[in-house]
Design a protein around this motif. Structure first.
Motif, PDB file in Angstrom:
ATOM      1  N   HIS A  43       0.754  -1.238  -0.104  1.00  0.00           N
ATOM      2  CA  HIS A  43      -0.131  -0.033  -0.080  1.00  0.00           C
ATOM      3  C   HIS A  43       0.897   1.282  -0.041  1.00  0.00           C
ATOM      4  N   HIS A  75       1.233   3.868   2.095  1.00  0.00           N
ATOM      5  CA  HIS A  75       1.731   4.592   3.278  1.00  0.00           C
ATOM      6  C   HIS A  75       3.340   4.797   2.941  1.00  0.00           C
ATOM      7  N   HIS A  91       5.871   2.339   4.078  1.00  0.00           N
ATOM      8  CA  HIS A  91       6.018   1.234   3.143  1.00  0.00           C
ATOM      9  C   HIS A  91       6.560   1.416   1.847  1.00  0.00           C
ATOM     10  N   HIS A 133      -7.396  -1.699   4.876  1.00  0.00           N
ATOM     11  CA  HIS A 133      -6.448  -0.755   5.774  1.00  0.00           C
ATOM     12  C   HIS A 133      -6.442   0.746   5.338  1.00  0.00           C
ATOM     13  N   ASP A 178      -0.370  -3.843   5.928  1.00  0.00           N
ATOM     14  CA  ASP A 178      -1.139  -3.653   7.107  1.00  0.00           C
ATOM     15  C   ASP A 178      -2.518  -4.001   7.029  1.00  0.00           C
TER      16      ASP A 178
HETATM   17 ZN   LIG Z   1      -0.121   1.600   6.530  1.00  0.00          ZN
END
Ligand SMILES: [Zn+2]
Length: 435
Positions: A60, A62, A65, A151, A172
């Protein structure tokens, strides 16, 4: 075949895992570490040669990450980065924004930025979008499927078949019943499982209780004390959750008259992207501020404002200005709605610091601090165990990652007790054999 834990082992940020079959090396995630000087130093060096990496698989968008992808490309990585369509759209705004913050930090503190906006733009050309459920073959010996992790928008669980081994990375995981996103997809089998453990030792309050607490914080501050509410929020995911919840509470007549400001160009862009993929209940009297001038005008508001701004852990961005103006005022409130990692400004405030340093200035903390845990985009302990309970047989190896040590060890113990699986918490830099 080896797996190396290069980040998010005994910590929550800097997710990065290297798979090395001997003939092929690829990365799962390429995340930035957050939280202080030591984290910043670690972000500057890779423990492998970027040009040896064939491709990157991303769960994902974020930054913890994805945030080192531009540096990976700048340092010689020549392959594609595979991620879901919504993740690619989000990265289109998030990576240039992260680069912009790096450039500003470098300007202020001297030295070279971690990467530049131009390098982030070059990195975006490497993104290749996949759909949930579609099977991708990034290499003749590798098959990957992205399953919804629930998430944030676009978030995924990765099912990776490499050689004869089925590797599942939870990414996540979201909390079931969360606004805006679907519930995490059940996974039935894995030979090797990597599971996150951010809340491995804690349960969230339920959503009804959470909405009560959130409504109370806003009513107490805006209507009774006549102050402002400042909400540090991840631009992507959490801001849209907050807007969705505020819209719902307004519709139910549970909020006082207020003016909401989403003061983060990235949060505004992420909200536009979200609206392309999902529906949000509309919020009355909400403004999305873009320019620095508009943002600075908010500083003059003494009462009645709900200011939602990034970064979520108060490590950078416009939130620090809003904290500087509102933290010293006892009629105001800071409402934390997300996890605050050790070492961050957000964590210091949550932990009860009486004074904090912002932009080189001592700022007294007099505002009321609310921590509303139930809005977390992470599965809590029961939800993690519920998701794990859907596996039909024990994975040969289970690695508990992406948590502070107490949370990771608590989840490891719970997995051993409840399921009898072989579960371990990997050490930072540890390499394990997958075959
Ligand atoms: Zn995350």
């Amino acid at each position: 075949m080896k797996l190396r834990f290069l980040g998010a082992a005994g910590e929550v940020t800097g997710s990065c895992y290297l798979v090395d079959t001997g003939a092929l090396r690829f990365l799962i995630e390429c995340g930035m570490r957050q939280g202080g000087r030591q984290a910043r130093a670690l972000n500057r060096r890779f423990d492998f040669a970027p040009r040896d990496i064939a491709f990157v698989l991303l769960s994902h968008a974020h930054i913890d990450h994805s945030g080192l992808l531009p540096r990976l490309v700048a340092q010689g990585f020549g392959g594609p980065v595979h991620a879901t369509r919504a993740t690619c759209e989000l990265l289109g705004v998030m990576l240039p924004d992260a680069a912009h913050l790096q450039e500003k930090d470098a300007e202020r503190e001297g030295g070279e930025p971690l990467y530049t906006v131009a390098q982030a733009q070059q990195c975006l050309e490497r993104l290749q979008a996949v759909d949930y459920g579609e099977e991708l073959r990034p290499h003749p010996s590798v098959r990957v499927r992205w399953r919804d992790a629930g998430h944030i928008l676009g978030s995924a669980i990765l099912e990776i078949r490499v050689g004869g081994t089925q590797l599942v990375f939870s990414g996540d995981l979201g909390q079931p019943g969360h606004p805006v996103v679907e519930d995490p997809a059940p996974i039935r089998q894995a030979d090797v499982l990597l599971v996150e453990s951010t809340y491995g030792n804690r349960n969230h309050k339920n959503m009804a209780q959470t909405l009560d607490e959130f409504a109370f914080a806003l009513n107490d501050t805006l209507a009774s004390k006549k102050g402002n509410v400042v909400i540090p929020s991840f631009a992507v995911g959490r801001t849209q959750d907050i807007l969705s919840i505020m819209g719902e509470l307004q519709r139910a007549g549970r909020l006082p008259k207020l003016d909401a400001y989403v003061d983060s160009p990235m949060a505004s862009a992420a909200t536009r992207i979200t609206l392309r993929h999902a529906q949000l209940p509309p919020v009355d009297r909400v403004r999305f501020t873009e320019s620095t001038e508009d943002s600075m005008q908010i500083n003059a508001i003494r009462a009645g404002a709900v200011i939602i701004s990034a970064s979520g852990m108060c490590e950078g961005g416009r939130i620090r200005h809003h904290l500087r103006y509102n933290l010293p005022r006892k009629e105001c409130a800071i409402v934390f709605v997300g996890f605050q990692a050790a070492g961050t400004l957000g964590r210091r405030i949550v932990d009860g610091a009486k004074r904090v340093r912002i932009h080189g200035e001592e700022v007294p903390v007099r505002a009321k601090v609310f921590t509303i845990g139930g809005l977390s985009a992470h599965a809590d302990r029961d939800a993690l165990l519920g998701w794990l309970g859907k596996f039909r047989r024990a994975p040969a190896q289970t690695w508990v990652v992406h948590g502070e040590p107490t949370a990771s060890y608590a989840l490891r113990d719970a997995i051993r007790e409840r399921f009898g699986w072989r579960a371990e918490v990997p050490g930072q830099g540890q390499a394990v054999d997958l075959t």
